[in-house]
Write a protein that holds these residues in place. Sequence first.
Motif, mmCIF file in Angstrom:
data_model
loop_
_atom_site.group_PDB
_atom_site.id
_atom_site.type_symbol
_atom_site.label_atom_id
_atom_site.label_comp_id
_atom_site.label_asym_id
_atom_site.label_seq_id
_atom_site.Cartn_x
_atom_site.Cartn_y
_atom_site.Cartn_z
ATOM 1 N N SER A 161 -21.487 104.059 109.241
ATOM 2 C CA SER A 161 -21.471 105.198 110.163
ATOM 3 C C SER A 161 -21.295 104.793 111.619
ATOM 4 C CB SER A 161 -22.769 106.003 110.018
ATOM 5 O OG SER A 161 -22.892 106.512 108.715
ATOM 6 N N CYS A 162 -21.634 103.534 111.948
ATOM 7 C CA CYS A 162 -21.494 103.120 113.346
ATOM 8 C C CYS A 162 -21.174 101.640 113.481
ATOM 9 C CB CYS A 162 -22.760 103.470 114.134
ATOM 10 S SG CYS A 162 -22.693 102.961 115.873
ATOM 11 N N GLY A 163 -22.107 100.765 113.097
ATOM 12 C CA GLY A 163 -21.936 99.342 113.362
ATOM 13 C C GLY A 163 -20.673 98.754 112.784
ATOM 14 N N VAL A 164 -20.346 99.135 111.548
ATOM 15 C CA VAL A 164 -19.167 98.567 110.897
ATOM 16 C C VAL A 164 -17.888 99.126 111.511
ATOM 17 C CG1 VAL A 164 -17.907 98.339 108.728
ATOM 18 C CG2 VAL A 164 -20.403 98.117 108.756
ATOM 19 N N VAL A 165 -17.798 100.448 111.634
ATOM 20 C CA VAL A 165 -16.565 101.017 112.194
ATOM 21 C C VAL A 165 -16.371 100.603 113.646
ATOM 22 C CG1 VAL A 165 -16.504 102.972 110.601
ATOM 23 C CG2 VAL A 165 -17.671 103.223 112.794
ATOM 24 N N THR A 166 -17.472 100.443 114.383
ATOM 25 C CA THR A 166 -17.348 100.033 115.787
ATOM 26 C C THR A 166 -16.806 98.618 115.900
ATOM 27 O OG1 THR A 166 -19.130 101.503 116.499
ATOM 28 C CG2 THR A 166 -18.617 99.637 117.932
ATOM 29 N N GLY A 167 -17.369 97.684 115.118
ATOM 30 C CA GLY A 167 -16.926 96.299 115.205
ATOM 31 C C GLY A 167 -15.568 96.065 114.585
ATOM 32 N N VAL A 168 -15.403 96.480 113.337
ATOM 33 C CA VAL A 168 -14.114 96.295 112.662
ATOM 34 C C VAL A 168 -13.029 97.091 113.378
ATOM 35 C CG1 VAL A 168 -12.814 96.652 110.532
ATOM 36 C CG2 VAL A 168 -15.165 95.803 110.421
ATOM 37 N N ALA A 188 -23.234 87.825 118.328
ATOM 38 C CA ALA A 188 -23.151 87.770 116.867
ATOM 39 C C ALA A 188 -24.256 88.605 116.238
ATOM 40 C CB ALA A 188 -23.224 86.321 116.381
ATOM 41 N N GLY A 189 -24.498 89.781 116.821
ATOM 42 C CA GLY A 189 -25.438 90.731 116.241
ATOM 43 C C GLY A 189 -24.719 91.641 115.264
ATOM 44 N N GLY A 190 -25.298 92.838 115.020
ATOM 45 C CA GLY A 190 -24.737 93.744 114.031
ATOM 46 C C GLY A 190 -23.293 94.108 114.293
ATOM 47 N N VAL A 191 -22.953 94.519 115.515
ATOM 48 C CA VAL A 191 -21.573 94.894 115.830
ATOM 49 C C VAL A 191 -20.684 93.661 115.905
ATOM 50 C CG1 VAL A 191 -20.066 95.955 117.558
ATOM 51 C CG2 VAL A 191 -22.239 97.030 116.975
ATOM 52 N N GLY A 192 -21.203 92.590 116.472
ATOM 53 C CA GLY A 192 -20.416 91.367 116.591
ATOM 54 C C GLY A 192 -20.000 90.798 115.251
ATOM 55 N N LEU A 193 -20.914 90.805 114.286
ATOM 56 C CA LEU A 193 -20.575 90.308 112.951
ATOM 57 C C LEU A 193 -19.461 91.141 112.332
ATOM 58 C CD1 LEU A 193 -24.114 89.498 111.508
ATOM 59 C CD2 LEU A 193 -22.398 87.871 112.338
ATOM 60 N N ASN A 194 -19.452 92.420 112.632
ATOM 61 C CA ASN A 194 -18.394 93.281 112.102
ATOM 62 C C ASN A 194 -17.074 93.077 112.830
ATOM 63 O OD1 ASN A 194 -19.496 94.908 109.844
ATOM 64 N ND2 ASN A 194 -21.045 95.395 111.374
ATOM 65 N N ALA A 195 -17.136 92.756 114.119
ATOM 66 C CA ALA A 195 -15.904 92.400 114.826
ATOM 67 C C ALA A 195 -15.331 91.114 114.239
ATOM 68 C CB ALA A 195 -16.188 92.227 116.317
ATOM 69 N N ILE A 196 -16.217 90.192 113.873
ATOM 70 C CA ILE A 196 -15.773 88.949 113.232
ATOM 71 C C ILE A 196 -15.123 89.266 111.887
ATOM 72 C CG2 ILE A 196 -16.637 86.847 112.112
ATOM 73 C CD1 ILE A 196 -18.710 86.746 114.473
ATOM 74 N N PHE A 223 -19.607 85.392 107.977
ATOM 75 C CA PHE A 223 -18.816 86.615 108.082
ATOM 76 C C PHE A 223 -17.369 86.349 108.490
ATOM 77 C CE2 PHE A 223 -23.055 88.159 107.893
ATOM 78 C CZ PHE A 223 -22.977 89.437 107.380
ATOM 79 N N GLY A 224 -16.995 85.068 108.626
ATOM 80 C CA GLY A 224 -15.597 84.753 108.879
ATOM 81 C C GLY A 224 -15.296 83.967 110.142
ATOM 82 N N SER A 351 -35.909 92.271 119.433
ATOM 83 C CA SER A 351 -36.093 90.810 119.481
ATOM 84 C C SER A 351 -34.775 90.061 119.356
ATOM 85 C CB SER A 351 -37.045 90.372 118.364
ATOM 86 O OG SER A 351 -36.407 90.440 117.094
ATOM 87 N N GLY A 352 -33.746 90.747 118.814
ATOM 88 C CA GLY A 352 -32.436 90.128 118.672
ATOM 89 C C GLY A 352 -32.261 89.330 117.403
ATOM 90 N N SER A 353 -33.294 89.269 116.577
ATOM 91 C CA SER A 353 -33.203 88.466 115.356
ATOM 92 C C SER A 353 -32.586 89.229 114.192
ATOM 93 C CB SER A 353 -34.601 87.975 114.955
ATOM 94 O OG SER A 353 -35.470 89.067 114.702
ATOM 95 N N ALA A 354 -32.614 90.570 114.276
ATOM 96 C CA ALA A 354 -32.137 91.384 113.154
ATOM 97 C C ALA A 354 -30.629 91.583 113.208
ATOM 98 C CB ALA A 354 -32.837 92.745 113.169
ATOM 99 N N ARG A 355 -30.013 91.629 112.032
ATOM 100 C CA ARG A 355 -28.612 92.046 111.954
ATOM 101 C C ARG A 355 -28.579 93.575 112.050
ATOM 102 N NH1 ARG A 355 -26.448 88.036 107.052
ATOM 103 N NH2 ARG A 355 -26.927 86.085 108.155
ATOM 104 N N ARG A 356 -29.268 94.244 111.114
ATOM 105 C CA ARG A 356 -29.452 95.691 111.166
ATOM 106 C C ARG A 356 -30.733 96.029 110.413
ATOM 107 N NH1 ARG A 356 -26.438 97.244 115.077
ATOM 108 N NH2 ARG A 356 -25.208 99.147 114.904
ATOM 109 N N ASN A 357 -31.639 96.703 111.096
ATOM 110 C CA ASN A 357 -32.826 97.259 110.455
ATOM 111 C C ASN A 357 -32.526 98.688 110.015
ATOM 112 O OD1 ASN A 357 -34.743 95.133 110.549
ATOM 113 N ND2 ASN A 357 -35.030 95.477 112.744
#
Length: 362
Positions: A161-168, A188-196, A223-224, A351-357
């Motif tokens: 709904s957001c993180g994947v479509v935003t990054g990819v 390399a957080g949630g959106v960054g991993l999807n951009a990768i 993630f690539g 904290s920045g440690s999570a990919r997505r909660n």
Amino acid sequence: MTKIKAAVCHEFGAPLSIEEVELRAPQAGEVEVELEACAICFSDISFLDGGWGGDLPAVYGHEAAGRVSALGDGVSGLEIGDAVLVTLIRSCATCTPCASGVPTQCETPYDRMSGPLSMPDGSALEHGLACGAFAERAVVDQSQIARIPDTIPMDAASLLSCGVVTGVGAVVNTAKVRPGQTVVVIGAGGVGLNAIQGAAISGAARIIAIDMVPEKLEAAKEFGATDGVLATDPKPWKKVAEITGGRMADAVMVTVGAIPAFESAARFLGSGGNMYLVGMPHSGDKATYEPVIFGAMAQGMKGTKMGDVVLKRDIPWLVDLYGQGRLKLDELVSGRWRLDQINEAIADTRSGSARRNVIVFK
């Protein structure tokens, strides 16, 4: 009116309060969804911190998935029980951007204080991000809904709904990365991993992740990413120069909202390269650049909102990639929390440690 539990923001910067609020039935063109999962995005955190203003009290949350529980008049193509995404992309279909195929830039205003939510005493409650998905149910415009297969777990599906479509989408739709190009992804957080992931799907020859945490650079390779560079290095752009043989990047995706990331991004660009503003800083934050360098090297800078996604076009494609094992979704979920644990989930996200909660309702 239906009574539902929701996480309500009464004061910017304060913990959310789990309360019973009122949700009206869907009107013409609207859909009610019984939510099963809602991920926590940094945009939600920026709103609850007051970084972008807005009215209070409010219910935020916009990265959600669930099942259709009621339909307003005139809604077609959906049935009660359908598995769906709930997104913030509310589009009128008739304004110039919508008619031009860019629904993320819809110009038709929406008064979020006159939406489907209200307090028990009847007073106004902001329909945060036109979704209000930190709640058991949500009522949204039909344009904000995308059907998904029953086979996708709801916690993973919510990320579409957001993180994947935003990054990819930023890589594929906005940057239009081509095979053989070099892409730098800052964050390399949630959106960054999807951009990768988007860069890998696009066939980029080099995908260089930049982050302050070594463990996140290792995750980026899952993630690539082909390479990782620590942002804490005194001059990380020199490391990128070594990796690329001095060519630098064709596209730099800034996926975090930190101003230092925006100010350093241009240093990673090669001749004719472009930087893309994916992350969203707080209102009023400013970055500075040297225009002469952009001009002399024919470089560019472009913003992108929600990856310029078109739901009916892009969601089926992403779902298909997931089914083929070419798009990682399950691996993005780092924590599952109940609604009454939302403040702890937000703290863990900060904290920045999570990919997505993800808040899981069932």
